[in-house]
Design a protein around this motif. Structure first.
Motif, PDB file in Angstrom:
ATOM      1  N   THR A  50       0.839  -1.205   0.000  1.00  0.00           N
ATOM      2  CA  THR A  50       0.000   0.000   0.000  1.00  0.00           C
ATOM      3  C   THR A  50       0.869   1.247   0.000  1.00  0.00           C
ATOM      4  OG1 THR A  50      -1.759  -1.160   1.199  1.00  0.00           O
ATOM      5  CG2 THR A  50      -1.823   1.238   1.221  1.00  0.00           C
ATOM      6  N   PHE A  51       1.971   1.192   0.733  1.00  0.00           N
ATOM      7  CA  PHE A  51       2.902   2.321   0.765  1.00  0.00           C
ATOM      8  C   PHE A  51       3.503   2.559  -0.619  1.00  0.00           C
ATOM      9  CE2 PHE A  51       7.332   3.748   1.142  1.00  0.00           C
ATOM     10  CZ  PHE A  51       7.125   4.994   1.713  1.00  0.00           C
ATOM     11  N   ILE A  52       3.899   1.470  -1.295  1.00  0.00           N
ATOM     12  CA  ILE A  52       4.475   1.616  -2.637  1.00  0.00           C
ATOM     13  C   ILE A  52       3.451   2.195  -3.604  1.00  0.00           C
ATOM     14  CG2 ILE A  52       5.375   0.319  -4.612  1.00  0.00           C
ATOM     15  CD1 ILE A  52       6.708  -1.574  -2.623  1.00  0.00           C
ATOM     16  N   PHE A  53       2.214   1.696  -3.555  1.00  0.00           N
ATOM     17  CA  PHE A  53       1.175   2.214  -4.438  1.00  0.00           C
ATOM     18  C   PHE A  53       0.885   3.681  -4.137  1.00  0.00           C
ATOM     19  CE2 PHE A  53       0.698  -2.066  -5.651  1.00  0.00           C
ATOM     20  CZ  PHE A  53      -0.189  -2.166  -6.719  1.00  0.00           C
ATOM     21  N   SER A  54       0.975   4.054  -2.854  1.00  0.00           N
ATOM     22  CA  SER A  54       0.732   5.451  -2.478  1.00  0.00           C
ATOM     23  C   SER A  54       1.831   6.367  -3.008  1.00  0.00           C
ATOM     24  CB  SER A  54       0.645   5.579  -0.950  1.00  0.00           C
ATOM     25  OG  SER A  54      -0.416   4.812  -0.436  1.00  0.00           O
ATOM     26  N   VAL A  55       3.068   5.864  -2.998  1.00  0.00           N
ATOM     27  CA  VAL A  55       4.185   6.665  -3.500  1.00  0.00           C
ATOM     28  C   VAL A  55       4.010   6.962  -4.983  1.00  0.00           C
ATOM     29  CG1 VAL A  55       6.662   6.613  -3.983  1.00  0.00           C
ATOM     30  CG2 VAL A  55       5.815   5.874  -1.751  1.00  0.00           C
ATOM     31  N   VAL A  56       3.529   5.987  -5.729  1.00  0.00           N
ATOM     32  CA  VAL A  56       3.331   6.207  -7.165  1.00  0.00           C
ATOM     33  C   VAL A  56       1.928   6.756  -7.462  1.00  0.00           C
ATOM     34  CG1 VAL A  56       4.981   4.425  -7.814  1.00  0.00           C
ATOM     35  CG2 VAL A  56       2.588   3.808  -7.528  1.00  0.00           C
ATOM     36  N   ARG A  57       1.219   7.148  -6.390  1.00  0.00           N
ATOM     37  CA  ARG A  57      -0.091   7.815  -6.486  1.00  0.00           C
ATOM     38  C   ARG A  57      -1.155   6.959  -7.167  1.00  0.00           C
ATOM     39  NH1 ARG A  57       0.507  13.049  -4.995  1.00  0.00           N
ATOM     40  NH2 ARG A  57       2.631  13.913  -4.994  1.00  0.00           N
ATOM     41  N   VAL A  58      -1.197   5.680  -6.774  1.00  0.00           N
ATOM     42  CA  VAL A  58      -2.267   4.798  -7.238  1.00  0.00           C
ATOM     43  C   VAL A  58      -3.240   4.603  -6.081  1.00  0.00           C
ATOM     44  CG1 VAL A  58      -2.851   2.510  -8.136  1.00  0.00           C
ATOM     45  CG2 VAL A  58      -0.738   3.638  -8.854  1.00  0.00           C
TER      46      VAL A  58
END
Length: 262
Positions: A50-58
């Motif tokens: 979830t953190f990775i997806f948040s970083v790439v704004r997904v």
């Protein structure tokens, strides 16, 4: 003086109850905070992805919240993977019990499958309750479809576990091959990568993996507005599960005596 005798069904049921209690105590109390680690593994995967997806704004995948998408994918996958993994080593872990003629190798496998399914249901309930406390919508729109998907994944894990539990006893080196197979399985099952983003013909190849259909069906059962791929086929999951169950039971019937004598 009459003596009471138990039927084979009563003997089997008594064996299963004793094995279930033994397995439950071993699974939950064998180490310090063992139950906590059962929750931590899927939760950790969801948090960091979830953190990775948040970083790439997904923020959304297929129309649903990213955290929900990841959570359902992880939990559905672990229902399959943990069942398969635990069953593979069931016979080796219970060899000392085969001195009792009432205990058969298949008993240890089936009881462990039931225990793993129950544990995963509690894990799912606890983690979804945690999401609810964080303000996420966790009410499934199609509970029967969600339950059916989890049931199919559990059956598939049980079927493969029946097969590999025999295979690893007869040829121990097969266990290493199984480990190699399971390592990339999370990535090719659509747990962390939306399959709708994978171009053809590669997506068609991935659809030969029945776990993909189970995971996507679980997500669709949780959120009816989820945009999945049009080739989704829940029946394919159950067909593969029943075939694996058939071959697993056949292997246990064929090699039961040999496994008890090893």
């Amino acid at each position: 003086m009459s003596t009471s005798t138990r039927t084979p069904l009563q003997v089997t049921w008594s064996v299963w109850k004793a094995l279930f209690l033994r397995e439950a105590l071993t699974r939950l109390l064998s180490g310090r905070a063992q139950w906590f680690w059962l929750l931590l593994e899927p939760a950790f995967h969801v948090v960091y992805m979830t953190f990775i997806f948040s970083v790439v704004r997904v923020r959304h995948v297929g129309g649903i919240d990213t955290a929900i998408w990841l959570m359902m994918g992880m939990l559905a996958f672990f229902m399959f993977k943990r069942t398969w993994g635990q069953l593979t080593n069931a016979i080796d872990a219970n060899k000392s019990l085969f001195v009792y003629r009432q205990v058969k190798p298949i008993d240890t496998v089936l009881v462990r499958a039931a225990l793993e399914g129950i544990i995963m249901l509690f894990v799912i309930i606890i983690l979804l309750s945690g999401l609810a406390l964080l303000g996420k919508e966790v009410q499934p729109t199609d509970p029967l479809r969600l339950i059916g998907a989890l049931w199919g994944l559990w059956l598939l894990g049980t079927g493969l576990g029946l097969m590999t539990s025999v295979a690893t006893e007869l040829i121990p080196e097969i266990g290493k091959i199984i480990n190699l197979i399971t390592m990339p399985l999370m990535w090719i099952s659509g747990v962390m990568i939306p399959l709708t983003s994978i171009p053809q013909p590669y997506r068609d190849w991935l659809l030969f993996n029945p776990v993909v259909h189970g995971i996507e069906s679980a997500r669709l059962g949780f959120a009816g507005y989820y945009h999945t791929f049009p080739e989704l086929d829940e029946s394919f999951l159950f067909k593969c599960a029943l075939v694996s169950m058939f071959f697993g039971l056949a292997l246990h019937r064929r090699f039961a005596l040999r496994m008890m004598m090893q």
